[in-house]
Design a protein around this motif. Structure first.
Motif, PDB file in Angstrom:
ATOM      1  N   LEU A  16      -3.491   8.861  -2.421  1.00 53.12           N
ATOM      2  CA  LEU A  16      -4.499   8.864  -3.289  1.00 53.12           C
ATOM      3  C   LEU A  16      -4.751   8.909  -3.981  1.00 53.12           C
ATOM      4  CD1 LEU A  16      -7.618   9.256  -0.351  1.00 53.12           C
ATOM      5  CD2 LEU A  16      -6.220   7.180  -0.647  1.00 53.12           C
ATOM      6  N   LEU A  17      -4.286  10.052  -4.764  1.00 54.14           N
ATOM      7  CA  LEU A  17      -4.152  10.596  -5.591  1.00 54.14           C
ATOM      8  C   LEU A  17      -2.744  11.634  -6.094  1.00 54.14           C
ATOM      9  CD1 LEU A  17      -7.646  12.992  -5.977  1.00 54.14           C
ATOM     10  CD2 LEU A  17      -6.908  10.376  -7.306  1.00 54.14           C
ATOM     11  N   GLY A  18      -2.123  11.314  -7.463  1.00 53.10           N
ATOM     12  CA  GLY A  18      -1.758  12.059  -8.463  1.00 53.10           C
ATOM     13  C   GLY A  18       0.158  12.006  -7.995  1.00 53.10           C
ATOM     14  N   LEU A  19       0.458  12.893  -7.885  1.00 53.73           N
ATOM     15  CA  LEU A  19       2.365  13.326  -7.499  1.00 53.73           C
ATOM     16  C   LEU A  19       2.399  12.865  -5.823  1.00 53.73           C
ATOM     17  CD1 LEU A  19       3.298  15.255  -9.928  1.00 53.73           C
ATOM     18  CD2 LEU A  19       3.501  12.607 -10.631  1.00 53.73           C
ATOM     19  N   SER A  20       1.613  12.817  -5.348  1.00 51.84           N
ATOM     20  CA  SER A  20       1.951  12.458  -3.780  1.00 51.84           C
ATOM     21  C   SER A  20       2.377  11.718  -3.326  1.00 51.84           C
ATOM     22  CB  SER A  20       0.398  13.387  -2.742  1.00 51.84           C
ATOM     23  OG  SER A  20      -0.902  12.289  -3.606  1.00 51.84           O
ATOM     24  N   MET A  21       1.720  10.164  -3.750  1.00 51.01           N
ATOM     25  CA  MET A  21       2.206   9.457  -3.820  1.00 51.01           C
ATOM     26  C   MET A  21       3.175   8.240  -3.597  1.00 51.01           C
ATOM     27  SD  MET A  21      -1.138   8.569  -4.104  1.00 51.01           S
ATOM     28  CE  MET A  21      -1.008   6.097  -4.166  1.00 51.01           C
ATOM     29  N   SER A  22       3.554   8.106  -1.995  1.00 54.63           N
ATOM     30  CA  SER A  22       4.842   7.554  -2.108  1.00 54.63           C
ATOM     31  C   SER A  22       4.886   5.993  -1.541  1.00 54.63           C
ATOM     32  CB  SER A  22       5.884   8.374  -1.110  1.00 54.63           C
ATOM     33  OG  SER A  22       4.646   8.137   0.742  1.00 54.63           O
ATOM     34  N   THR A  23       5.847   5.301  -1.432  1.00 56.37           N
ATOM     35  CA  THR A  23       6.464   4.152  -0.741  1.00 56.37           C
ATOM     36  C   THR A  23       6.832   4.045   0.493  1.00 56.37           C
ATOM     37  OG1 THR A  23       5.513   2.859  -3.411  1.00 56.37           O
ATOM     38  CG2 THR A  23       6.375   1.510  -1.785  1.00 56.37           C
ATOM     39  N   ALA A  24       6.417   3.219   1.192  1.00 50.50           N
ATOM     40  CA  ALA A  24       7.323   3.360   2.199  1.00 50.50           C
ATOM     41  C   ALA A  24       8.783   2.469   2.424  1.00 50.50           C
ATOM     42  CB  ALA A  24       6.521   2.610   3.919  1.00 50.50           C
ATOM     43  N   ILE A  25       7.993   1.304   0.865  1.00 51.68           N
ATOM     44  CA  ILE A  25       8.814   0.180   1.068  1.00 51.68           C
ATOM     45  C   ILE A  25       8.745   0.207  -0.196  1.00 51.68           C
ATOM     46  CG2 ILE A  25       9.091  -2.186   2.137  1.00 51.68           C
ATOM     47  CD1 ILE A  25       6.760  -1.757   3.693  1.00 51.68           C
ATOM     48  N   ALA A  51       0.988  -0.907   0.111  1.00 48.00           N
ATOM     49  CA  ALA A  51      -0.112   0.105  -0.025  1.00 48.00           C
ATOM     50  C   ALA A  51       0.971   1.259  -0.249  1.00 48.00           C
ATOM     51  CB  ALA A  51      -0.953  -0.353   0.917  1.00 48.00           C
ATOM     52  N   GLN A  52       0.492   2.034  -0.881  1.00 47.22           N
ATOM     53  CA  GLN A  52       1.364   3.555  -0.776  1.00 47.22           C
ATOM     54  C   GLN A  52       0.773   4.976  -0.576  1.00 47.22           C
ATOM     55  OE1 GLN A  52       1.347   3.654  -5.335  1.00 47.22           O
ATOM     56  NE2 GLN A  52       3.650   3.671  -4.787  1.00 47.22           N
ATOM     57  N   HIS A  53       1.255   5.321   0.018  1.00 46.52           N
ATOM     58  CA  HIS A  53       0.889   6.116   1.109  1.00 46.52           C
ATOM     59  C   HIS A  53       0.001   7.996  -0.113  1.00 46.52           C
ATOM     60  CE1 HIS A  53       2.712   5.071   4.685  1.00 46.52           C
ATOM     61  NE2 HIS A  53       3.813   4.825   4.207  1.00 46.52           N
TER      62      HIS A  53
END
Length: 506
Positions: free
Chosen positions: A413-422, A409-411
């Motif tokens: 919901l929309l757009g370029l703000s998506m980030s991956t903790a792992i 699961a990425q942090h």
């Protein structure tokens, strides 16, 4: 020159997984050091070792310098063990030893009590003639000796005494005097077994063992997790992927949704790993369940490790999508394991995966789903090298021909703000991306294959939907620009805007 012990000559400890770590068992007629802090499992392991001897018809002896017979019996009963057949010889302080009139004034205890203690141990061994002996513990002898030189000589004399008696001996030590003396003990013993107990900031304590030394035998090095459960030690050998390498016929796993199979170039090859990446609620877990259900429809087994979701919630979600997950779980073709990460060590999890894949009924699992990798990694923040352990696990599953789905699961919901903790995308052979995007005042979902090592794949973005009829996948969103930003720009006509859910296939 004496030959190395053959596997048939080795003696078993009573714990098959521990014997596997040892390379088949222990060379007989040797002295071994078993050390660890109090509570790490030394007494339990020793009792299992002796009970195995009783099972083989051997005479066994437990010499205790610190615990009473009643205490040892209570430990055995707590595990459902019977100590019938174990000779217990107590060398602990008696009531008369507490009388001031019996305290030494002219002589040091090391000059009197040490010799008496050693002599009683030797006499008990000569009288019983055991094949297995446990001396618990060397800490008492160490205190009586009072200095390192006398202690080393005493341990050496015990080792020489046992050398000619065809007897396998465990010396227990609780590490109360760490440092040089421990190294002296390790140099004397034929093999050294270390037990550790760790206390994380949250969750249950975690235990692990390591073979520090074992002369003349190839063993599995490194740390191996274990638990103390009713019945004794449950040991989880570290997975070494290279031990399971074998040539297997490559097959292709289908999803049951033709458009999905087209996206991944016809299907997913056996022995590969698939990363399902996207925000919460977008459909990652549902797609993995779709693959498991379709495999079950063909009579193939799967296992789902659920870190983040209750099993009943998973069933309800599958029912709402028309996926017969309950029926396949009832038939045994799909196994769902709810994982309590606060009570789990990485070694135990890897062992659970292995036992699920290598099933006793011969129906080895073809699909393993880890849902989610966030739950696995975040539950054990104090564990180091989790990524390396995950890589070893994926390699092992690949050698077994298993398709592994990793849900991440990425942090955002929309757009370029998506980030991956792992960041585990480099570990996976295939990466499938999920996203939300906005169109005509609605939040919609899309799916795309970003990477596939084993062959071609479609590079288009397609709309992804979930309904009572299951998974729907639309035509490529080729009239949009900037879909991954969350707010795309449309360049076609209104009737081409987005494929309607009621015309989706699948």
């Amino acid at each position: 020159m004496p030959s190395l012990p053959r596997p048939a000559d080795l003696i078993h400890t009573g714990i098959p997984e521990f014997d596997d770590i040892l390379g088949g068992g222990l060379p007989p007629a040797r002295v071994y050091l078993l050390h660890g802090i109090p509570g790490s499992g030394k007494t339990t392991l020793s009792l299992q070792f002796l009970i195995e001897g009783v099972r083989n018809g051997e005479k066994v002896l437990y010499v205790t310098l610190s615990e009473t017979r009643d205490e040892l019996t209570a430990v055995a009963q707590s595990h459902g063990m019977s100590i019938d057949g174990i000779e217990i010889y107590e060398l602990i302080a008696q009531d008369r030893d507490l009388d001031p009139d019996n305290q030494y004034v002219m002589f040091q205890p090391s000059e009197v009590e040490l010799n008496v203690t050693t002599r009683e141990i030797l006499e008990a061994v000569d009288r019983i003639q055991p094949k297995r002996v446990v001396i618990d513990s060397l800490s008492e002898i160490k205190l009586l000796a009072q200095n390192a030189l006398r202690f080393r000589r005493q341990v050496l004399s015990l080792k020489q005494f046992f050398a000619g008696r065809d007897c396998t001996v465990f010396f227990l030590d609780d590490k109360t005097a760490a440092g040089e003396e421990d190294l002296q003990l390790e140099s004397i013993a034929h093999g050294v077994i270390s037990l550790d107990q760790l206390s994380p900031e949250y969750g249950a304590e975690r235990r692990r063992l390591k073979i520090t030394k074992l002369r003349g035998q190839r063993y599995r090095g490194g740390y191996h997790d274990f638990n103390i459960v009713r019945g004794g030690l449950a040991v989880f050998p570290r997975i070494i992927a290279g031990e399971h390498s074998a040539k297997r016929e490559v097959s292709v796993l289908k999803s049951g949704v033709p458009q999905m199979d087209a996206l991944v170039g016809g299907g997913i090859e056996s022995g590969t790993s698939v990363l399902l990446l996207g925000p919460a609620g977008v459909g990652k877990s549902t797609l993995s369940i779709q693959y498991a259900v379709e495999a079950a429809n063909r009579g193939e087994a799967s296992v789902i490790f659920a870190f983040d979701e209750r099993i009943e919630t998973m069933f309800q979600r599958a029912d709402g999508l028309g996926l017969p997950l309950r029926a396949h779980v009832a038939s045994g073709l799909i196994e769902v394991r709810a994982i309590d990460p606060a009570e789990l060590s990485p070694g135990e999890f890897a062992h659970s995966v292995r036992t699920s894949v290598e099933r006793d009924d011969g129906k080895d699992a073809r699909i393993v789903i880890i849902d989610s990798l966030n739950g696995y990694m975040n539950a054990m923040p104090e564990e180091r090298f989790l990524t390396a352990q995950l890589h070893e696990l994926l390699t092992y599953l690949g050698h077994r021909g298993v398709v592994t789905f990793l849900v991440v699961a990425q942090h955002g919901l929309l757009g370029l703000s998506m980030s991956t903790a792992i960041d585990t995308s480099y570990l996976a052979d295939t990466v499938i991306l999920f996203r939300y995007f906005e169109a005509r005042g609605q939040v919609r979902q899309l799916i795309s294959v970003l990477k596939k090592r084993n062959g071609r794949h479609e590079r288009s973005l397609r709309e992804f939907s979930l309904s009572d009829n299951g998974i729907g996948i639309g035509d490529p969103l080729d009239r949009f620009q900037g879909v991954l930003t969350g707010t795309p720009v449309f360049s076609g006509s209104d009737d081409e805007l987005v494929a309607r859910p009621d015309v989706f296939n699948g």
